[in-house]
Design an enzyme around this catalytic site. Structure first.
Site, PDB file in Angstrom:
ATOM      1  N   GLY A   1     -25.049   2.182  94.696  1.00  0.00           N
ATOM      2  CA  GLY A   1     -24.872   3.197  95.684  1.00  0.00           C
ATOM      3  C   GLY A   1     -23.847   4.224  95.149  1.00  0.00           C
TER       4      GLY A   1
ATOM      5  N   LEU B   1     -24.001   7.418  94.954  1.00  0.00           N
ATOM      6  CA  LEU B   1     -24.581   8.148  93.963  1.00  0.00           C
ATOM      7  C   LEU B   1     -24.069   9.513  93.397  1.00  0.00           C
ATOM      8  CD1 LEU B   1     -28.357   7.381  95.218  1.00  0.00           C
ATOM      9  CD2 LEU B   1     -26.986   5.887  93.766  1.00  0.00           C
ATOM     10  N   HIS B   2     -24.208   9.658  92.190  1.00  0.00           N
ATOM     11  CA  HIS B   2     -23.712  10.872  91.681  1.00  0.00           C
ATOM     12  C   HIS B   2     -24.759  11.533  90.681  1.00  0.00           C
ATOM     13  CE1 HIS B   2     -22.951   8.540  88.143  1.00  0.00           C
ATOM     14  NE2 HIS B   2     -22.188   7.821  88.474  1.00  0.00           N
TER      15      HIS B   2
ATOM     16  N   HIS C   1     -26.535   9.132  88.195  1.00  0.00           N
ATOM     17  CA  HIS C   1     -27.823   8.391  88.880  1.00  0.00           C
ATOM     18  C   HIS C   1     -28.896   9.469  88.895  1.00  0.00           C
ATOM     19  CE1 HIS C   1     -24.292   5.974  90.621  1.00  0.00           C
ATOM     20  NE2 HIS C   1     -25.023   5.114  90.074  1.00  0.00           N
TER      21      HIS C   1
ATOM     22  N   GLN D   1     -23.516  -3.409  79.196  1.00  0.00           N
ATOM     23  CA  GLN D   1     -24.228  -4.032  79.998  1.00  0.00           C
ATOM     24  C   GLN D   1     -25.659  -3.633  79.863  1.00  0.00           C
ATOM     25  OE1 GLN D   1     -23.656  -3.043  84.673  1.00  0.00           O
ATOM     26  NE2 GLN D   1     -25.267  -1.734  84.124  1.00  0.00           N
TER      27      GLN D   1
ATOM     28  N   VAL E   1     -23.811  11.295  81.667  1.00  0.00           N
ATOM     29  CA  VAL E   1     -23.701  12.469  82.118  1.00  0.00           C
ATOM     30  C   VAL E   1     -22.187  12.932  82.553  1.00  0.00           C
ATOM     31  CG1 VAL E   1     -24.134  14.062  84.277  1.00  0.00           C
ATOM     32  CG2 VAL E   1     -26.133  12.438  83.510  1.00  0.00           C
TER      33      VAL E   1
ATOM     34  N   MET F   1     -19.321  10.558  84.399  1.00  0.00           N
ATOM     35  CA  MET F   1     -19.766  10.438  85.963  1.00  0.00           C
ATOM     36  C   MET F   1     -19.497   8.917  86.225  1.00  0.00           C
ATOM     37  SD  MET F   1     -20.772  13.141  87.467  1.00  0.00           S
ATOM     38  CE  MET F   1     -21.341  14.930  87.238  1.00  0.00           C
ATOM     39  N   SER F   2     -18.871   8.571  87.463  1.00  0.00           N
ATOM     40  CA  SER F   2     -18.779   7.212  87.698  1.00  0.00           C
ATOM     41  C   SER F   2     -18.383   7.247  89.248  1.00  0.00           C
ATOM     42  CB  SER F   2     -17.641   6.728  87.013  1.00  0.00           C
ATOM     43  OG  SER F   2     -17.349   5.274  87.689  1.00  0.00           O
TER      44      SER F   2
ATOM     45  N   ARG G   1     -16.575   5.279  90.722  1.00  0.00           N
ATOM     46  CA  ARG G   1     -15.176   4.940  90.505  1.00  0.00           C
ATOM     47  C   ARG G   1     -14.284   6.070  90.468  1.00  0.00           C
ATOM     48  NH1 ARG G   1     -17.114   0.041  88.912  1.00  0.00           N
ATOM     49  NH2 ARG G   1     -16.128  -1.842  89.990  1.00  0.00           N
TER      50      ARG G   1
END
Length: 290
Positions: free
Chosen positions: A31, A33-34, A37, A153, A176, A184-185, A187
């Site tokens: 979730g 989302l940016h 994603h 990961q 991105v 982009m994150s 966090r």
């Protein structure tokens, strides 16, 4: 867009799609989302039909001292983004649906999971591997889409898929970035104004390594020295690690001569950010992908 909340119904949808010989794509997310994603969603839509996104804030990959309770949960906005992107379905289970009472089975990818992020966040990758395997079993995707920002990961998921003969191909998509280079994150939402400006130190550090490589530097210690110069000049940055590793084993390399990653994990204020740069040999040269 259909919202699917139970494992049983998601499995039924997946079985029906496979019986129709359709190509299922999955974009697994937690979730918040940016644009990163949504780039995964757009790539999945080019390759697959149907495309499912999952939103599941996985408690098994957060340690007791980590930010599960603080993790952003803008569900309404997330649903709007996925609906606008014309995703076929959203798999939105709650924790009890994924981890039934008495749950006691975990997946561990040995070796790759112990260094770097695994060392800094004990148990993290066990939680990631377990939930990803469960999602693959439930959604039965032919292709699953992950961003390269979480490079370790992704490598662990690839190893798991290969070792367990999973019928899912892992598709790795580019990082991105914001206009100033910040990856982009979800966090990034934690960053204050001053921290947000300071966070560009990660991208500036990768660019410093890129310049050294373009100048012919191949020695890892020399590259790390250039990186540390940038990081240590930022007073709000506290370095967890800044390493150059083999892209397959994630072990440190002394000299960059094969496919490798420059990996960063840096605390900016109270927020821990990661970023990376991929280095690939092309003939006698090294190509850098930020």
């Amino acid at each position: 867009m259909e919202t699917i909340r139970t494992v049983a119904w998601m499995k039924e949808k997946a079985r029906a799609a496979r019986q129709e010989q359709r190509i299922i794509g999955l974009v697994p997310t937690m979730g918040a989302l940016h644009a990163g994603h949504m780039a995964l969603v757009e790539r999945a839509k080019r390759d697959c039909s149907p495309v499912y996104a999952s939103i599941f804030l996985n408690p098994k990959q957060f340690a007791a001292n980590e930010d599960l309770s603080r993790y952003p949960r803008p569900l309404e906005a997330d649903v709007e983004k996925l609906a606008a992107a014309k995703v076929d379905g959203l798999f939105l289970p709650d924790a009890a649906e994924i981890y039934a009472p008495g749950f006691s089975t975990y997946v561990s990818v040995e070796g790759l999971s112990e260094r770097l992020e695994g060392k800094s966040r004990p148990g993290h990758f066990r939680g990631v591997s377990t939930v990803v395997l469960k999602l693959f079993e439930i959604v039965q995707p032919h292709y699953a889409y992950f961003g390269r920002k979480d490079a370790q990961q992704v490598r662990i998921v690839q190893q798991m898929a290969r070792d367990l003969n999973l019928d899912t191909e892992i598709v790795v998509c580019p990082i991105v970035r914001e206009p100033d280079g910040l990856a982009m994150s979800s966090r990034n939402a934690y960053l204050s104004g001053e921290d947000r400006q300071a966070a560009t130190a990660l991208y500036r550090t990768l660019r410093a390594a890129e310049r050294e490589i373009a100048a012919g530097v191949r020695d890892s210690l020399q590259l790390q020295a250039a990186m540390n110069t940038v990081l240590h000049a930022e007073p709000r940055a506290r370095v967890d690690y800044a390493e150059i590793v083999d892209a397959e084993t994630f072990e440190p390399v002394v000299r960059v001569s094969r496919r490798a990653y420059v990996l960063l994990a840096v605390h900016i204020g109270k927020t821990r950010l990661i970023d990376n740069m991929l280095i690939e040999p092309v003939g006698d040269e090294l190509r850098v992908d930020l």
